[in-house]
Structure formats: C-alpha cells, structure tokens
Design a protein around this motif. Structure first.
Motif, PDB file in Angstrom:
ATOM      1  N   LYS A 234     118.206   8.098  76.290  1.00  0.00           N
ATOM      2  CA  LYS A 234     117.496   9.113  77.068  1.00  0.00           C
ATOM      3  C   LYS A 234     118.130  10.485  76.886  1.00  0.00           C
ATOM      4  CE  LYS A 234     116.024   5.786  80.589  1.00  0.00           C
ATOM      5  NZ  LYS A 234     116.166   5.354  82.014  1.00  0.00           N
ATOM      6  N   LEU A 235     119.464  10.528  76.836  1.00  0.00           N
ATOM      7  CA  LEU A 235     120.153  11.809  76.675  1.00  0.00           C
ATOM      8  C   LEU A 235     119.901  12.394  75.292  1.00  0.00           C
ATOM      9  CD1 LEU A 235     122.151  13.876  77.866  1.00  0.00           C
ATOM     10  CD2 LEU A 235     124.012  12.488  76.910  1.00  0.00           C
ATOM     11  N   ALA A 236     119.998  11.556  74.252  1.00  0.00           N
ATOM     12  CA  ALA A 236     119.818  12.052  72.890  1.00  0.00           C
ATOM     13  C   ALA A 236     118.379  12.455  72.613  1.00  0.00           C
ATOM     14  CB  ALA A 236     120.252  10.980  71.885  1.00  0.00           C
ATOM     15  N   ASP A 237     117.441  11.853  73.334  1.00  0.00           N
ATOM     16  CA  ASP A 237     116.026  12.139  73.104  1.00  0.00           C
ATOM     17  C   ASP A 237     115.555  13.388  73.841  1.00  0.00           C
ATOM     18  OD1 ASP A 237     113.820  11.449  71.665  1.00  0.00           O
ATOM     19  OD2 ASP A 237     113.026  10.026  73.108  1.00  0.00           O
ATOM     20  N   ALA A 238     116.389  13.899  74.748  1.00  0.00           N
ATOM     21  CA  ALA A 238     116.023  15.098  75.499  1.00  0.00           C
ATOM     22  C   ALA A 238     116.395  16.349  74.703  1.00  0.00           C
ATOM     23  CB  ALA A 238     116.721  15.101  76.861  1.00  0.00           C
ATOM     24  N   ALA A 239     115.643  17.417  74.900  1.00  0.00           N
ATOM     25  CA  ALA A 239     115.887  18.657  74.167  1.00  0.00           C
ATOM     26  C   ALA A 239     117.086  19.402  74.755  1.00  0.00           C
ATOM     27  CB  ALA A 239     114.649  19.541  74.220  1.00  0.00           C
ATOM     28  N   GLY A 240     117.883  20.009  73.871  1.00  0.00           N
ATOM     29  CA  GLY A 240     118.978  20.864  74.294  1.00  0.00           C
ATOM     30  C   GLY A 240     120.177  20.163  74.861  1.00  0.00           C
ATOM     31  N   THR A 241     120.387  18.887  74.512  1.00  0.00           N
ATOM     32  CA  THR A 241     121.511  18.132  75.067  1.00  0.00           C
ATOM     33  C   THR A 241     122.607  17.870  74.036  1.00  0.00           C
ATOM     34  OG1 THR A 241     120.371  16.048  74.580  1.00  0.00           O
ATOM     35  CG2 THR A 241     120.066  16.984  76.774  1.00  0.00           C
TER      36      THR A 241
ATOM     37  N   SER B  66     130.687  14.549  67.830  1.00  0.00           N
ATOM     38  CA  SER B  66     129.469  14.912  68.555  1.00  0.00           C
ATOM     39  C   SER B  66     129.668  16.269  69.213  1.00  0.00           C
ATOM     40  CB  SER B  66     129.122  13.838  69.593  1.00  0.00           C
ATOM     41  OG  SER B  66     130.221  13.599  70.460  1.00  0.00           O
ATOM     42  N   PHE B  67     128.630  16.754  69.880  1.00  0.00           N
ATOM     43  CA  PHE B  67     128.699  18.085  70.479  1.00  0.00           C
ATOM     44  C   PHE B  67     127.764  18.146  71.688  1.00  0.00           C
ATOM     45  CE2 PHE B  67     125.477  18.022  67.216  1.00  0.00           C
ATOM     46  CZ  PHE B  67     124.405  18.704  67.772  1.00  0.00           C
ATOM     47  N   GLY B  68     128.000  19.178  72.532  1.00  0.00           N
ATOM     48  CA  GLY B  68     127.128  19.398  73.682  1.00  0.00           C
ATOM     49  C   GLY B  68     127.279  18.337  74.759  1.00  0.00           C
ATOM     50  N   ASP B  69     126.187  18.119  75.488  1.00  0.00           N
ATOM     51  CA  ASP B  69     126.207  17.131  76.568  1.00  0.00           C
ATOM     52  C   ASP B  69     126.489  15.732  76.049  1.00  0.00           C
ATOM     53  OD1 ASP B  69     125.581  19.162  78.313  1.00  0.00           O
ATOM     54  OD2 ASP B  69     123.430  18.743  78.327  1.00  0.00           O
ATOM     55  N   VAL B  70     126.056  15.433  74.823  1.00  0.00           N
ATOM     56  CA  VAL B  70     126.312  14.110  74.243  1.00  0.00           C
ATOM     57  C   VAL B  70     127.815  13.901  74.062  1.00  0.00           C
ATOM     58  CG1 VAL B  70     125.971  12.672  72.198  1.00  0.00           C
ATOM     59  CG2 VAL B  70     124.064  13.987  73.124  1.00  0.00           C
TER      60      VAL B  70
ATOM     61  N   ILE C  89     119.781   7.222  65.873  1.00  0.00           N
ATOM     62  CA  ILE C  89     119.295   8.600  65.922  1.00  0.00           C
ATOM     63  C   ILE C  89     119.022   9.031  64.484  1.00  0.00           C
ATOM     64  CG2 ILE C  89     119.769  10.957  66.661  1.00  0.00           C
ATOM     65  CD1 ILE C  89     121.849   9.782  68.612  1.00  0.00           C
ATOM     66  N   VAL C  90     117.779   9.369  64.188  1.00  0.00           N
ATOM     67  CA  VAL C  90     117.382   9.742  62.830  1.00  0.00           C
ATOM     68  C   VAL C  90     116.863  11.175  62.846  1.00  0.00           C
ATOM     69  CG1 VAL C  90     115.836   9.247  60.900  1.00  0.00           C
ATOM     70  CG2 VAL C  90     116.827   7.366  62.220  1.00  0.00           C
ATOM     71  N   GLN C  91     117.350  11.991  61.907  1.00  0.00           N
ATOM     72  CA  GLN C  91     116.881  13.358  61.742  1.00  0.00           C
ATOM     73  C   GLN C  91     116.403  13.552  60.309  1.00  0.00           C
ATOM     74  OE1 GLN C  91     120.434  15.533  63.174  1.00  0.00           O
ATOM     75  NE2 GLN C  91     119.150  16.264  64.855  1.00  0.00           N
ATOM     76  N   THR C  92     115.343  14.331  60.132  1.00  0.00           N
ATOM     77  CA  THR C  92     114.780  14.551  58.803  1.00  0.00           C
ATOM     78  C   THR C  92     114.465  16.027  58.605  1.00  0.00           C
ATOM     79  OG1 THR C  92     112.549  14.094  59.638  1.00  0.00           O
ATOM     80  CG2 THR C  92     113.756  12.250  58.695  1.00  0.00           C
TER      81      THR C  92
ATOM     82  N   ALA D  30     113.928  11.083  65.675  1.00  0.00           N
ATOM     83  CA  ALA D  30     113.450   9.856  66.302  1.00  0.00           C
ATOM     84  C   ALA D  30     114.658   9.106  66.842  1.00  0.00           C
ATOM     85  CB  ALA D  30     112.679   8.994  65.310  1.00  0.00           C
ATOM     86  N   VAL D  31     114.533   8.577  68.046  1.00  0.00           N
ATOM     87  CA  VAL D  31     115.631   7.840  68.697  1.00  0.00           C
ATOM     88  C   VAL D  31     115.112   6.477  69.104  1.00  0.00           C
ATOM     89  CG1 VAL D  31     117.330   7.846  70.561  1.00  0.00           C
ATOM     90  CG2 VAL D  31     116.600  10.011  69.546  1.00  0.00           C
ATOM     91  N   GLN D  32     115.920   5.451  68.865  1.00  0.00           N
ATOM     92  CA  GLN D  32     115.507   4.086  69.178  1.00  0.00           C
ATOM     93  C   GLN D  32     116.693   3.292  69.699  1.00  0.00           C
ATOM     94  OE1 GLN D  32     114.895   0.869  66.092  1.00  0.00           O
ATOM     95  NE2 GLN D  32     112.766   1.269  66.592  1.00  0.00           N
ATOM     96  N   GLN D  33     116.444   2.470  70.714  1.00  0.00           N
ATOM     97  CA  GLN D  33     117.467   1.576  71.252  1.00  0.00           C
ATOM     98  C   GLN D  33     117.134   0.153  70.885  1.00  0.00           C
ATOM     99  OE1 GLN D  33     117.702   1.486  75.521  1.00  0.00           O
ATOM    100  NE2 GLN D  33     119.090  -0.273  75.540  1.00  0.00           N
ATOM    101  N   ASN D  34     118.146  -0.591  70.442  1.00  0.00           N
ATOM    102  CA  ASN D  34     117.996  -2.010  70.154  1.00  0.00           C
ATOM    103  C   ASN D  34     119.206  -2.733  70.742  1.00  0.00           C
ATOM    104  OD1 ASN D  34     117.313  -4.502  69.186  1.00  0.00           O
ATOM    105  ND2 ASN D  34     117.838  -4.072  67.062  1.00  0.00           N
TER     106      ASN D  34
END
Length: 417
Positions: free
Chosen positions: A343-350, A293-297, A386-389, A376-380
């Motif tokens: 919440k962290l992954a769904d925020a921009a620039g993190t 991973s990278f950044g704040d995450v 975390i899905v990117q397209t 798109a980010v989803q919690q279960n």
C-alpha cells in the motif's frame, strides 16, 4: 461440475456467472471439474468471482460490471478497452480487465508452483455484463490465455474448454491439495472428484503409452559376434585415447607462451512474458532494504527490516521501441508487513526502493534512470514486487498505456543470479 461457494460474488455479474456455470450440471458429461465461487487465492490482486478447477487446467473468472448493456466491446490487452466506441476509464487497477485477469492467473500459478502442486496451466476468463452483444479480441491475444465473453452458459463453457488443455488429467489427490489452496476448508472426497473427471490414480495408461523407444531384448547373432570382438574393440579404444592425449600435449607445447584468448562476452539471461523477450542486464541481492531505499519507504524499512532484497534491470523491445524494466522483490517477515509495504509503495509521493541504474550499475546504451516511470506493485504472500518501466530513447510518463502494460508483464519476471 461440482459447485463450492466460498463467499459472496465481488461483482454484480457474478450472479450471472454462477448461474451460467450451474447450468452445466454435476458430473463430467458436460465438462466436469469443480467451480469455487467468491474466493481470493494467495497472492491474488483482487477477489475472484470464480476459480474453475478442471482435470486439464485451472481457469480464474473475473466479472466486469458495465454501467449498461453494450452492443460491442473491443478488448485488447495492450490498450484500454472500448465499449460501444467509448474508452473504458479505470481509476485503479490494471490498464484493462484483461491484464488484471492475466495478473490473477499468474499469481495463482506462482502460488501452486511454490507448493509443488500439479503444473496445470492457469488461464483467465473475463465476463462482461450485464450484457455484451459482441466481444472482439485481437488474434494474438487469444494465445496468451485470456478470453473475454458475455455472461452466458455457452460462451463461458466454450472458453473453459479452449483454455484447459494440459497434456494429462490431474489425479484426485493433487486436485484435493489444489482446492485447499483456494480455501483450506474446501474438502471434497475421492468419489466426488472422480465423478467430476479427475482420475483416481496418476498411473500412466499403458494402452496409450508410446513404447517405441523401449527396445526388446533378443540374443541376436550379431550381438553375440559383437561380444566376441569386444576385447579387440577395447584395445582400439585405448589406443585412440592415447593418441588424443598425445595430440593435446603437442598442442599445449606449440601454444606455450602465447597470450590466452579473452573469454566470450556474457550472454544476458533471457526471459519471456506474453511473447515479449526480456534480457537481464544487471542484478543484485542484499540483506538490507533501508540503505537501498528513500523517502517514506526508507523510514518504513528502518522500523520494519526486510529479510532480503533482490533487484534487477531488464532490457526489452515492444513494437520496435526500446524500454528498460526495473524489478524489485522484497521479502518480508510476514504477510501483514507485505500488505503494508504494498500500500505504501503503490501510493504517490512516498518514495521507493532505489533502482540499480541510480546506484551506478548501468551499461553502454542503457537507460539514464527511471524518472517518470510507470509502476506496478504486487503482493504474493510475504513478498512484494515493484516494477518500473521507461522508454530508453524517448520521454516517459507514469500514465503511458504502453509502459503500464509492460510493467504488468514485468511482474512475472524472476531475476536470475
């Protein structure tokens, strides 16, 4: 229809939804089942106005508050909705409420499946209020388990009947466990559920069972003759087996020394979501998340290690356009940590989790990377997806409506080993 109120309605139209369903009355003369109002099942992306548990299916009901009554609502699943000709602008959530309904239904279905409950289909109804004179849905979208209706008794009842079509009714005991998933304090007795159309026993109705494949035993003369000739048949079978083995030895001797043929190319596993095929091209599983991973995450993972990390990249086509989908599944120790990561992954620039293409696991004619991807980010529970397209042969944008819809579908993909 038995009514259970678990909390307040999350939307203003929720009161109309409750009134419309209440008009069906108790018992199974109209529809039966149990309606739980104001609940949020495990993994649901938002509170639901209602969850209708029927003997032959489960329906999640979402309310949509319009600023004013509408004459016409165009409600496709692929693009933003239009209300009286104007785009329905959303600052958060899915591209449109229909996709949000599919997401909520999928989350509840996964929650029920993980608990080994009755495999009832889970569909969605989006109720548009305070009033919608005409609602238009594309025909292809009607087969995907979503109905968009006005907040009246007839419309919601007709939609529920169309969507609850499981092959057999759910018995009382599984129905009780299903209701406890919605709320652990939701307790209805055997008599109450039986009155709403849930069968007391899950035994097969022998009056309607198909017994054509069950042969009736008779000592037919032909069978007796077959037993008399059984020894001869065994000798023939032994001789045939010996002949096959001899041919195999000869074949090996003839081909000895020849180079072995290369194995056929691996066929990528295929999954389908909403009629779209996704071919899994690469996958990886790891026990550490910080190093991938990278950044704040990444800094977050250094303080809160994950249990496991599953990543995959899928290849697909939508309306003739090639696209790539990166799916990341992070398993965390508890739901609290999962909520923080979502919440962290769904925020921009993190920052985020590094996709497999960026780590060099590409393929010929595959994507160059996931720059400018829609996400798109989803919690279960204790898992975060975390899905990117991205488009493969054209520029991409995080705000691309087609890519955002594709990312919502990607939330329902499960990477295979």
């Amino acid at each position: 229809m038995r009514l259970v109120r678990l909390g307040a309605e999350p939307t203003q139209v929720g009161a109309d939804i409750r009134a419309a369903i209440s008009a069906w009355g108790t018992g199974c003369s109209v529809l039966g089942g149990v309606a739980a109002f104001g609940c949020r099942p495990p993994g649901s992306p938002r509170p639901l106005d209602a969850v209708i548990v029927l003997p032959r299916g489960v329906v999640v009901v979402l309310g949509l508050d319009l600023p004013a009554p509408a004459l016409k609502v165009d409600a496709p699943l692929q693009t933003p909705w239009r209300v009286d000709g104007w785009p329905l602008v959303r600052t958060e959530g899915a591209v449109n409420p229909g996709l949000e309904g599919l997401e909520s239904a999928a989350a509840l279905a996964r929650s029920l499946q993980s608990r080994g409950l009755e495999p009832l289909p889970v569909a969605a109804i989006v109720v548009v209020g305070p009033y919608a004179g005409q609602v238009t849905q594309p025909t292809t979208d009607l087969h995907r388990g979503v109905r968009v209706v006005s907040p009246n008794t007839t419309s919601i009842l007709a939609a529920a009947r169309e969507l609850a079509t499981y092959e057999r009714p759910c018995p009382v005991a599984p129905a009780q466990r299903l209701l406890r998933v919605l709320d652990e304090n939701c307790e209805l007795g055997l008599t109450e559920l039986a009155d709403e159309g849930f069968p007391v026993s899950g035994a097969v109705d022998l009056a309607t069972a198909d017994t054509m494949l069950i042969p009736k035993y008779t000592d037919h003369p032909a069978a007796a003759a077959a037993r008399r000739f059984a020894p001869r048949d065994k000798l023939i079978a032994v001789a045939a087996t010996a002949l096959v083995l001899l041919c195999g030895v000869i074949g090996m001797w003839l081909t000895l020394g020849k180079p072995a043929a290369s194995p056929p190319p691996r066929t990528p596993p295929i999954q389908r979501a909403d009629g779209v095929e996704f071919a899994q091209m690469v996958t990886a599983r790891d026990a550490s998340c910080a190093q991938h991973s990278f950044g704040d995450v990444q800094r977050w993972f250094e303080q809160r290690p994950c249990r496991s990390l599953t990543r995959a990249v899928f290849d697909t086509q939508v309306s003739g356009r090639s696209a790539a989908v990166s799916v990341v599944i992070v398993e965390l120790p508890d739901q609290g940590a999962a909520s923080e990561l979502r919440k962290l992954a769904d925020a921009a620039g993190t920052g985020g989790v590094t996709d497999l293409i960026a780590e060099g696991s590409g393929w010929p004619d595959g994507p160059d990377g996931f720059d400018d991807a829609a996400q798109a980010v989803q919690q279960n529970g204790n898992q975060v997806r975390i899905v990117q397209t991205v488009w493969r042969h054209r520029s991409s944008s995080p705000d691309d409506v087609g890519l955002r819809a594709l990312a919502e579908r990607g939330l329902r993909l499960t990477p295979q080993p």
